[in-house]
Design an enzyme around this catalytic site. Structure first.
Site, PDB file in Angstrom:
ATOM      1  N   ARG A   1      18.812  19.020  -0.685  1.00  0.00           N
ATOM      2  CA  ARG A   1      17.630  18.550  -1.412  1.00  0.00           C
ATOM      3  C   ARG A   1      16.937  17.469  -0.604  1.00  0.00           C
ATOM      4  O   ARG A   1      17.574  16.678   0.118  1.00  0.00           O
ATOM      5  CB  ARG A   1      18.019  18.036  -2.796  1.00  0.00           C
ATOM      6  CG  ARG A   1      18.418  19.179  -3.693  1.00  0.00           C
ATOM      7  CD  ARG A   1      18.454  18.787  -5.133  1.00  0.00           C
ATOM      8  NE  ARG A   1      19.760  18.986  -5.719  1.00  0.00           N
ATOM      9  CZ  ARG A   1      20.016  18.844  -7.004  1.00  0.00           C
ATOM     10  NH1 ARG A   1      19.074  18.489  -7.832  1.00  0.00           N
ATOM     11  NH2 ARG A   1      21.227  19.048  -7.473  1.00  0.00           N
TER      12      ARG A   1
ATOM     13  N   TYR B   1      16.558  31.675  -8.781  1.00  0.00           N
ATOM     14  CA  TYR B   1      16.363  30.430  -9.525  1.00  0.00           C
ATOM     15  C   TYR B   1      15.070  30.490 -10.343  1.00  0.00           C
ATOM     16  O   TYR B   1      15.072  30.288 -11.549  1.00  0.00           O
ATOM     17  CB  TYR B   1      16.337  29.260  -8.542  1.00  0.00           C
ATOM     18  CG  TYR B   1      16.233  27.899  -9.191  1.00  0.00           C
ATOM     19  CD1 TYR B   1      17.302  27.374  -9.917  1.00  0.00           C
ATOM     20  CD2 TYR B   1      15.075  27.136  -9.085  1.00  0.00           C
ATOM     21  CE1 TYR B   1      17.216  26.128 -10.514  1.00  0.00           C
ATOM     22  CE2 TYR B   1      14.980  25.891  -9.676  1.00  0.00           C
ATOM     23  CZ  TYR B   1      16.050  25.386 -10.386  1.00  0.00           C
ATOM     24  OH  TYR B   1      15.968  24.149 -10.988  1.00  0.00           O
TER      25      TYR B   1
ATOM     26  N   GLY C   1      28.691  20.833  -9.227  1.00  0.00           N
ATOM     27  CA  GLY C   1      28.932  19.451  -9.655  1.00  0.00           C
ATOM     28  C   GLY C   1      30.283  18.959  -9.165  1.00  0.00           C
ATOM     29  O   GLY C   1      31.033  19.708  -8.534  1.00  0.00           O
TER      30      GLY C   1
ATOM     31  N   GLY D   1      27.082  17.483 -13.239  1.00  0.00           N
ATOM     32  CA  GLY D   1      26.075  17.505 -12.167  1.00  0.00           C
ATOM     33  C   GLY D   1      25.313  16.192 -12.114  1.00  0.00           C
ATOM     34  O   GLY D   1      25.634  15.233 -12.823  1.00  0.00           O
TER      35      GLY D   1
HETATM   36  P1  NAD Z   1      23.385  19.974 -10.309  1.00  0.00           P
HETATM   37  O1  NAD Z   1      23.641  21.134  -9.415  1.00  0.00           O
HETATM   38  O2  NAD Z   1      23.725  18.620  -9.829  1.00  0.00           O
HETATM   39  O3  NAD Z   1      24.066  20.197 -11.727  1.00  0.00           O
HETATM   40  C1  NAD Z   1      24.237  21.460 -12.314  1.00  0.00           C
HETATM   41  C2  NAD Z   1      25.635  21.478 -12.923  1.00  0.00           C
HETATM   42  O4  NAD Z   1      25.836  22.733 -13.589  1.00  0.00           O
HETATM   43  C3  NAD Z   1      26.738  21.353 -11.876  1.00  0.00           C
HETATM   44  O5  NAD Z   1      27.648  20.352 -12.258  1.00  0.00           O
HETATM   45  C4  NAD Z   1      27.387  22.734 -11.852  1.00  0.00           C
HETATM   46  O6  NAD Z   1      28.748  22.690 -11.495  1.00  0.00           O
HETATM   47  C5  NAD Z   1      27.150  23.183 -13.289  1.00  0.00           C
HETATM   48  N1  NAD Z   1      27.161  24.634 -13.470  1.00  0.00           N
HETATM   49  C6  NAD Z   1      26.461  25.571 -12.783  1.00  0.00           C
HETATM   50  N2  NAD Z   1      26.739  26.791 -13.244  1.00  0.00           N
HETATM   51  C7  NAD Z   1      27.619  26.629 -14.267  1.00  0.00           C
HETATM   52  C8  NAD Z   1      28.293  27.528 -15.149  1.00  0.00           C
HETATM   53  N3  NAD Z   1      28.120  28.846 -15.073  1.00  0.00           N
HETATM   54  N4  NAD Z   1      29.136  27.002 -16.076  1.00  0.00           N
HETATM   55  C9  NAD Z   1      29.334  25.670 -16.168  1.00  0.00           C
HETATM   56  N5  NAD Z   1      28.742  24.781 -15.352  1.00  0.00           N
HETATM   57  C10 NAD Z   1      27.890  25.259 -14.418  1.00  0.00           C
HETATM   58  O7  NAD Z   1      21.821  20.035 -10.693  1.00  0.00           O
HETATM   59  P2  NAD Z   1      20.921  18.946 -11.438  1.00  0.00           P
HETATM   60  O8  NAD Z   1      19.945  18.423 -10.467  1.00  0.00           O
HETATM   61  O9  NAD Z   1      21.759  18.018 -12.213  1.00  0.00           O
HETATM   62  O10 NAD Z   1      20.109  19.900 -12.427  1.00  0.00           O
HETATM   63  C11 NAD Z   1      20.507  20.073 -13.795  1.00  0.00           C
HETATM   64  C12 NAD Z   1      19.542  21.036 -14.468  1.00  0.00           C
HETATM   65  O11 NAD Z   1      18.197  20.532 -14.368  1.00  0.00           O
HETATM   66  C13 NAD Z   1      19.553  22.424 -13.831  1.00  0.00           C
HETATM   67  O12 NAD Z   1      19.469  23.388 -14.841  1.00  0.00           O
HETATM   68  C14 NAD Z   1      18.287  22.432 -12.989  1.00  0.00           C
HETATM   69  O13 NAD Z   1      17.756  23.705 -12.849  1.00  0.00           O
HETATM   70  C15 NAD Z   1      17.358  21.503 -13.772  1.00  0.00           C
HETATM   71  N6  NAD Z   1      16.360  20.880 -12.881  1.00  0.00           N
HETATM   72  C16 NAD Z   1      16.698  19.871 -12.022  1.00  0.00           C
HETATM   73  C17 NAD Z   1      15.736  19.317 -11.183  1.00  0.00           C
HETATM   74  C18 NAD Z   1      16.039  18.176 -10.252  1.00  0.00           C
HETATM   75  O14 NAD Z   1      15.109  17.666  -9.612  1.00  0.00           O
HETATM   76  N7  NAD Z   1      17.265  17.732 -10.107  1.00  0.00           N
HETATM   77  C19 NAD Z   1      14.421  19.814 -11.216  1.00  0.00           C
HETATM   78  C20 NAD Z   1      14.141  20.865 -12.079  1.00  0.00           C
HETATM   79  C21 NAD Z   1      15.099  21.382 -12.935  1.00  0.00           C
END
Ligand code: NAD
Length: 335
Positions: free
Chosen positions: A206, A165, A42, A16
């Site tokens: 987003r 979420y 991702g 991701g």
């Molecule tokens: P993203 O969606 O780009 O990445 C999440 C990744 O998790 C993806 O590659 C997806 O394919 C993988 N994934 C989801 N479910 C899965 C599963 N069951 N098994 C294996 N892989 C799985 O999101 P991101 O922005 O990189 O966020 C990463 C983490 O950080 C998340 O947990 C999110 O909640 C947290 N977060 C992000 C933000 C932000 O601003 N980007 C803010 C708060 C929290």
């Protein structure tokens, strides 16, 4: 974190946006990195540049299923059985508000079963464990509040439009905390606020990529929310990665807010993006989305005091980098 090739690190959700930056940092520093992802949100494109490194291994696996690392032949070089697994960054979870509508059950399961399976791996190997939680666990601010502090218990609707979420992450935090109390796992909880940078998907709803894309297309940018009260903070990805690594290296469990201390009007950020992208777009105001939590900013005094972390990249510098990246990808498939 000791700098040698015997140190094994697992990143769930490693393909991701945030996970791919974490993997890249560790790979370049010479650690053995296991990236687990099921590509639900991702993309392989995020980790393409890492696949040729011998200290990087990708496992296509759904974290809602148990993960037995010793079954994967490709990990034999890392000698996990003998050397162990030192750190787990648990990021696997569909994240954008759009995903809360399209894959809500998967989101709940990633936070419940997924977190359980990741914690079980930590318990088995005695690994340190970091949960990527979110500002969304706070839900709405109460009247008169402008910032979220870690001791705010939150105002969250368990049945609201983004509950899968928000409540999912609250559950994940609780489970993580219980593995600390009952299984002595060395856990850390990072409550991440809005983060942006290269490799964010352009079309997943987003805010920042959406505004940048419209600016690059010279299309109207629609800000959904009252321009005077619709505010947020914006953390550049490298600052976030520094914070997560610092948390993992510390003895603290948190939870810690990880976000930028400066709060901006979203309307001003849209204008800044237009300026930096040298775009002819204009901004219009529309009604707030019903599934958008009321935004605010983090109070980061706790992480600053305990770990000495604070953001280094201001919004103008960070947005420029994000725009440059998206400009270079413009027209390339990243949906
Ligand atoms: P993203 O969606 O780009 O990445 C999440 C990744 O998790 C993806 O590659 C997806 O394919 C993988 N994934 C989801 N479910 C899965 C599963 N069951 N098994 C294996 N892989 C799985 O999101 P991101 O922005 O990189 O966020 C990463 C983490 O950080 C998340 O947990 C999110 O909640 C947290 N977060 C992000 C933000 C932000 O601003 N980007 C803010 C708060 C929290």
């Amino acid at each position: 974190m000791p700098a040698n090739q015997f140190y094994n690190v697992l990143v769930t959700g490693g393909a991701g946006f945030i996970g791919s930056h974490l993997c890249e940092r560790f790979v370049r520093e010479g650690y053995n990195v296991i990236c687990v992802d099921n590509f639900i949100t991702g993309t392989e494109k995020n980790i393409d540049q890492l696949l040729t490194f011998p200290n990087f291994k990708f496992l296509r696996h759904d974290m809602t299923q148990p993960l037995d690392l010793e079954k994967f032949q490709e990990l034999s070089l890392f000698q996990i059985k003998f050397k162990g697994l030192h750190e787990i960054y648990h990021l696997a979870c569909p994240t954008s508000p759009k995903h809360s509508n399209s894959v809500p059950v998967e989101t709940l399961l990633a936070n419940s079963h997924g977190t359980y399976n990741a914690l079980e791996v930590a318990r088995r190997y005695g690994s340190k464990f970091l949960l990527a939680s979110t500002a969304a666990v706070y839900g709405d601010l109460l009247p008169g509040m402008t910032r979220f502090k870690e001791d705010y218990l939150g105002y969250v609707d368990a049945l609201g439009p983004r509950a899968c979420y928000n409540e999912g992450k609250r559950f994940a935090e609780t489970m993580t905390e219980y593995y600390r109390r009952y299984h002595s796992v060395d856990v850390k909880i990072a409550r991440i606020f809005k983060t942006y940078g290269p490799r964010m998907k352009m079309n997943d709803g987003r805010l920042i990529p959406d505004y940048i894309m419209h600016a690059l297309e010279n299309e109207q940018i629609v800000v959904h929310g009252d321009p005077d009260t619709f505010v947020s903070s914006f953390l550049y990805i490298t600052d976030l990665i520094d914070a997560l690594i610092k948390m993992m290296a510390s003895k603290e469990s948190g939870p810690f807010n990880v976000g930028h201390n400066v709060i901006y009007r979203i309307h001003d950020v849209a204008q800044l993006i237009i300026k930096l992208a040298e775009s002819s777009s204009t901004v219009t105001i529309a009604e707030a989305y019903p599934n958008l939590d009321k935004l605010g900013g983090p109070d980061i005094s706790l992480i600053k005091e305990k770990l000495g972390w604070f953001p280094l990249i201001d919004v103008e510098e960070g947005m420029k980098k994000a725009i440059d990246f998206m400009q270079s990808q413009h027209g390339v498939i990243n949906v």
